[in-house]
Design a protein around this motif. Sequence first.
Motif, short mmCIF file in Angstrom:
data_model
loop_
_atom_site.label_atom_id
_atom_site.label_comp_id
_atom_site.label_asym_id
_atom_site.label_seq_id
_atom_site.Cartn_x
_atom_site.Cartn_y
_atom_site.Cartn_z
N TRP A 75 -2.17 9.11 -8.00
CA TRP A 75 -3.31 8.39 -8.53
C TRP A 75 -3.98 9.31 -9.54
O TRP A 75 -4.98 9.95 -9.27
CB TRP A 75 -4.24 8.02 -7.38
CG TRP A 75 -5.41 7.18 -7.78
CD1 TRP A 75 -6.43 7.54 -8.60
CD2 TRP A 75 -5.69 5.86 -7.36
NE1 TRP A 75 -7.32 6.51 -8.72
CE2 TRP A 75 -6.89 5.46 -7.97
CE3 TRP A 75 -5.03 4.95 -6.53
CZ2 TRP A 75 -7.45 4.22 -7.77
CZ3 TRP A 75 -5.60 3.73 -6.33
CH2 TRP A 75 -6.80 3.36 -6.95
N ALA A 82 0.82 -1.21 0.00
CA ALA A 82 0.00 0.00 0.00
C ALA A 82 0.86 1.27 0.00
O ALA A 82 0.54 2.25 -0.64
CB ALA A 82 -0.94 -0.01 1.20
N LYS A 85 -2.93 1.94 -9.03
CA LYS A 85 -2.47 3.18 -8.41
C LYS A 85 -1.01 3.46 -8.79
O LYS A 85 -0.64 4.59 -9.11
CB LYS A 85 -2.63 3.11 -6.89
CG LYS A 85 -2.47 4.45 -6.22
CD LYS A 85 -3.08 4.46 -4.83
CE LYS A 85 -3.00 5.87 -4.26
NZ LYS A 85 -3.57 5.94 -2.91
N ASP A 127 -3.67 -1.83 -6.19
CA ASP A 127 -2.33 -1.32 -5.95
C ASP A 127 -1.58 -1.08 -7.27
O ASP A 127 -0.92 -0.05 -7.43
CB ASP A 127 -1.53 -2.31 -5.09
CG ASP A 127 -2.11 -2.41 -3.68
OD1 ASP A 127 -2.89 -1.53 -3.29
OD2 ASP A 127 -1.78 -3.39 -2.98
N CYS A 149 -6.99 -6.64 -4.12
CA CYS A 149 -6.21 -5.54 -3.53
C CYS A 149 -5.00 -5.23 -4.40
O CYS A 149 -4.64 -4.07 -4.61
CB CYS A 149 -5.77 -5.89 -2.11
SG CYS A 149 -7.12 -5.91 -0.93
N GLN A 160 -7.15 -3.63 5.58
CA GLN A 160 -6.55 -3.61 4.25
C GLN A 160 -7.32 -2.72 3.29
O GLN A 160 -6.73 -2.05 2.44
CB GLN A 160 -6.42 -5.03 3.69
CG GLN A 160 -5.43 -5.88 4.46
CD GLN A 160 -4.18 -5.10 4.84
OE1 GLN A 160 -3.60 -4.41 4.01
NE2 GLN A 160 -3.78 -5.20 6.10
N ARG A 194 -6.21 1.23 1.59
CA ARG A 194 -6.30 1.57 0.17
C ARG A 194 -7.31 2.69 -0.10
O ARG A 194 -7.79 2.85 -1.21
CB ARG A 194 -6.66 0.32 -0.64
CG ARG A 194 -5.48 -0.62 -0.68
CD ARG A 194 -5.81 -1.98 -1.24
NE ARG A 194 -4.57 -2.75 -1.35
CZ ARG A 194 -4.00 -3.40 -0.33
NH1 ARG A 194 -4.59 -3.39 0.86
NH2 ARG A 194 -2.86 -4.04 -0.48
#
Length: 509
Positions: A17, A11, A181, A178, A174, A72, A76
Amino acid sequence: MPARRSFSIIACVLASWQLVRSQPADLRTKVDQWVQANQRALVSSLVDLLSIPNVAADRENIRRNAMLLRDQLAARGFTAEILETAGNPLVFGEFHVPGATRTILFYEHYDGQPVNPRDWRQPSPFTPILRDGRMEDGAKEIPNGLTTLRTFDPEMRIYARSASDDKSPFIAFCAALDVMKALGIRPTSNIKLILDGEEEAGSPSLVPAISKYRDRLSADVMYILDGPLHPSGQPTVVFGARGNLAIELTVYGPKFALHSGHYGNWAPNPAMRLAQLLATMKDEQGRVTIEGFYTGVTPLTAEEQAMLRAVPDDPTSLTKLFGIASPEREGLSLQEALQLPSLNVRGLSSAFVGADARTIIPDKAIAAIDVRLVKETPADRMARLVRDHISRQGWHIVDREPDDATRAKFSKIVRIAARGGTNAYRTSPLLPISKQTVSALAGVFGQPPVQIRTSGGTVPITPFIEALGFPAMSLPIVNFDNNQHGENENLRLGHFFRGVTTFAAILTM
Ligand SMILES: [Zn+2]
């Protein structure tokens, strides 16, 4: 603690972003490169999650799972919370994307099937191990592989409860966020996630939770991140699942077993009568002969027929594997068969066989039946049709052991117990959102995914899908030979890593 650390490594690596336009094939290359570089962190995140026991009845550990998942999502940028229910908590997360007009709800479950550790070929189902392939093919454990290796061969497998069902999709999901991003690619939809803590226990709290949390659960489409890919291993979209109705028939003979020499030909035999009754339900060509059984089943459009034909099933290897000469119903492919309701005798019992067989007329005979349902054949109607059919064959139906008066009055007595009715669900593969899903996957993978109109098995969340009222489909990522629900459950890492691309494709469609 280690759990939190490895998650936040991923993360925290992420920086800006912003919106970047990316071609689908290009996206795949970039995601692959990122995954290759981050395999170590991805595997660690999964191992951390798998190390928390998750049997639904284990309330304490279930909550530890829920808190980790919530954290988690929060890491994010999700608004993440634990939603209390009458049973295990749900985890909910929401991510708003400015300008996005579509909202996707992703469903997964974080509980796993109960375990019997003695049946596992490793010390604990909750201490993951790495093998260099499939255990049944003789693959060996790689000692400390999960903690020391930096890259992983795609054929390697992690063995642990819920490795495939259903924790790895969460980690891959997830990772998709990631990598996007990291690449500066913004999701094109608002994202919601609902994580169920009781799926393997039948999701009893999920539907009741809707009325309490309905505002949170609104969306345009739901993707179920669960279940295996088609055995061909190709990316797969599943548009529906058959339902299930369990029926047990008990046919009564004399009050106690009789000597077959003294009374054979005179006292009626319940096993024979049950066999005769069952024989009225299906003809030799495999068609169910219960009136109305197929009523309402819609004929397939040419497009749907083409979709079924495109599924790369291999009937020759299946008949060989199963040791059968041919399918039950001539001219019906496996996919075509799954579009219809089925009537299956799943068990038969009367007196004894083999060395225990005795020269008796049994006192009763029992047949356990399951009726697999399709969307047009709801459970309650099918239960009624079966009952009516039996009645029309001249049977007297009871719902408990017959008393003497009933026995004296009726020569053919059957007890019917029906339970466990779960309806089928199906989203039309012809809807725009269905087609967008297919083309998103076709774009990144260079060929259309396998499209399963209806999968054969039953999912307990069908009532949830029905109650939400918007289209739902499954996006599986894991290998079909994952020993799901059994001992030595496993995940092929190549499937896991490719799952990141699958989710990135959906999040950018
Ligand atoms: Zn599952």
